[in-house]
Design an enzyme around this catalytic site. Structure first.
Site, PDB file in Angstrom:
ATOM      1  N   SER A  60       0.847  -1.206   0.000  1.00  0.00           N
ATOM      2  CA  SER A  60       0.000   0.000   0.000  1.00  0.00           C
ATOM      3  C   SER A  60       0.875   1.245   0.000  1.00  0.00           C
ATOM      4  O   SER A  60       0.401   2.342  -0.290  1.00  0.00           O
ATOM      5  CB  SER A  60      -0.926   0.007   1.225  1.00  0.00           C
ATOM      6  OG  SER A  60      -0.193  -0.224   2.413  1.00  0.00           O
ATOM      7  N   GLU A  91      -9.104  -9.873   3.204  1.00  0.00           N
ATOM      8  CA  GLU A  91      -9.494  -8.491   2.897  1.00  0.00           C
ATOM      9  C   GLU A  91     -10.854  -8.431   2.213  1.00  0.00           C
ATOM     10  O   GLU A  91     -11.107  -9.145   1.236  1.00  0.00           O
ATOM     11  CB  GLU A  91      -8.427  -7.852   1.990  1.00  0.00           C
ATOM     12  CG  GLU A  91      -8.784  -6.403   1.613  1.00  0.00           C
ATOM     13  CD  GLU A  91      -7.620  -5.586   1.091  1.00  0.00           C
ATOM     14  OE1 GLU A  91      -6.473  -6.075   1.090  1.00  0.00           O
ATOM     15  OE2 GLU A  91      -7.867  -4.431   0.683  1.00  0.00           O
TER      16      GLU A  91
HETATM   17  O1  KIV Z   1      -0.436  -3.450   1.504  1.00  0.00           O
HETATM   18  C1  KIV Z   1      -1.119  -3.343   2.515  1.00  0.00           C
HETATM   19  O2  KIV Z   1      -1.058  -2.384   3.269  1.00  0.00           O
HETATM   20  C2  KIV Z   1      -2.047  -4.406   2.810  1.00  0.00           C
HETATM   21  C3  KIV Z   1      -3.164  -4.050   3.718  1.00  0.00           C
HETATM   22  C4  KIV Z   1      -4.311  -3.630   2.891  1.00  0.00           C
HETATM   23  C5  KIV Z   1      -3.476  -5.112   4.652  1.00  0.00           C
HETATM   24  O3  KIV Z   1      -1.957  -5.477   2.295  1.00  0.00           O
END
Ligand code: KIV
Length: 276
Positions: free
Chosen positions: A57, A193
């Site tokens: 993310s 998720e």
């Molecule tokens: O990349 C990320 O931050 C994640 C979260 C959405 C859990 O996979």
């Protein structure tokens, strides 16, 4: 003989995979957040988060991309290495970015880099039954693995958007089977998720590994959110499961503590953050 921890005079032992399994078995909710640098990682750790994820993310919240697809292994290693310096207690997990685990050897090489160069204690990869061989090979080399199922953001262009997964009964059943198969292959944690509450609960009951949910309802073993969402930094539309903990908190640390407390006392997620 004193452990390193006692020598450092820390109040609480660092979290490890056994701690997380014990928490599941004793029904103690696991509070998790993402972090991408030393200063925020230190605050997340002080707030009492049990697990910190250096998620891909970072491509969206740090680098400004629309998806996580452009993130590279070098990006995750850099952010894991700097976040690790802020941590004392929390368990550190690093994401394997898009196409960094497309063969067993590539996955092994990149997981080793995330652990040796980044300092990660576990790697996370997205995928269901298709990743069984990859997970088995990592587990055979004693690399701890978190299997991310449900909405898989790296597949956004294949799915056609960030959408709730497992709404129909066949797909829901398949997801439970995938979680069981991934655990049998050696996954130590499942991250789930964006699925309906009932499916979150079903997956959690089907496996003995801790299940960390994001938009997976209250029936899972722990909750994770993206740090910038919890602090209300993210601009524009945010997913339904996000709660901004800044209002009512007088500092960033206060908001992070509020998130951890809300996970621990199960006031987060509330019905408005869930999919039924
Ligand atoms: O990349 C990320 O931050 C994640 C979260 C959405 C859990 O996979």
């Amino acid at each position: 003989m004193y452990s390193q921890l006692e020598q450092r005079g820390m109040a609480e032992p660092p979290v490890n995979i056994s701690t997380l399994i014990k928490m599941k078995n004793e029904d103690v909710p696991i509070a998790c957040l993402t972090a991408y640098d030393a200063s925020f990682a230190a605050l997340v750790d002080q707030a009492g988060a049990d697990l910190v994820l250096v998620g891909d993310s970072l491509g969206m919240v740090i680098q400004g991309y629309d998806t996580t697809v452009p993130v590279t292994v070098d990006d995750v290693i850099y952010h894991t290495r700097v976040a690790a310096r802020g941590l004392q207690r929390a368990f550190l997990v690093a994401d394997m970015p898009f196409m960094s685990y497309s063969s067993q050897q590539q996955a092994l090489d990149n997981a080793v880099r995330l652990m040796q160069e980044g300092g990660a204690m576990m790697v996370k990869l997205e995928g269901g039954a298709g990743q069984i061989g990859i997970v088995e090979n990592l587990a055979r080399h004693d690399i701890p693995v978190c299997a991310h199922i449900g909405l898989k953001p790296q597949s956004v262009h294949k799915i056609g958007g960030f959408k709730v997964q497992g709404r129909d009964s066949d797909k829901a059943r398949q997801m439970v089977d995938d979680a069981v198969a991934l655990e049998e292959a050696g996954a130590d944690i499942v991250l789930l998720e964006c699925v309906p509450n009932e499916l979150g609960k079903a997956v959690t009951e089907a496996v003995s590994a801790p299940v960390i949910g994001i938009g997976a309802g209250p029936g899972v073993d722990g909750q994770i959110l993206v740090l910038y969402d919890v602090l209300g930094i993210t601009q524009g539309r945010v997913p339904r499961f996000v709660r901004d903990f800044m209002p009512g908190s007088d500092s960033v640390l206060g908001a992070l503590k509020h998130f951890v407390e809300a996970v621990k006392d199960r006031s987060y997620p509330a019905p408005e953050h869930c999919f039924s």
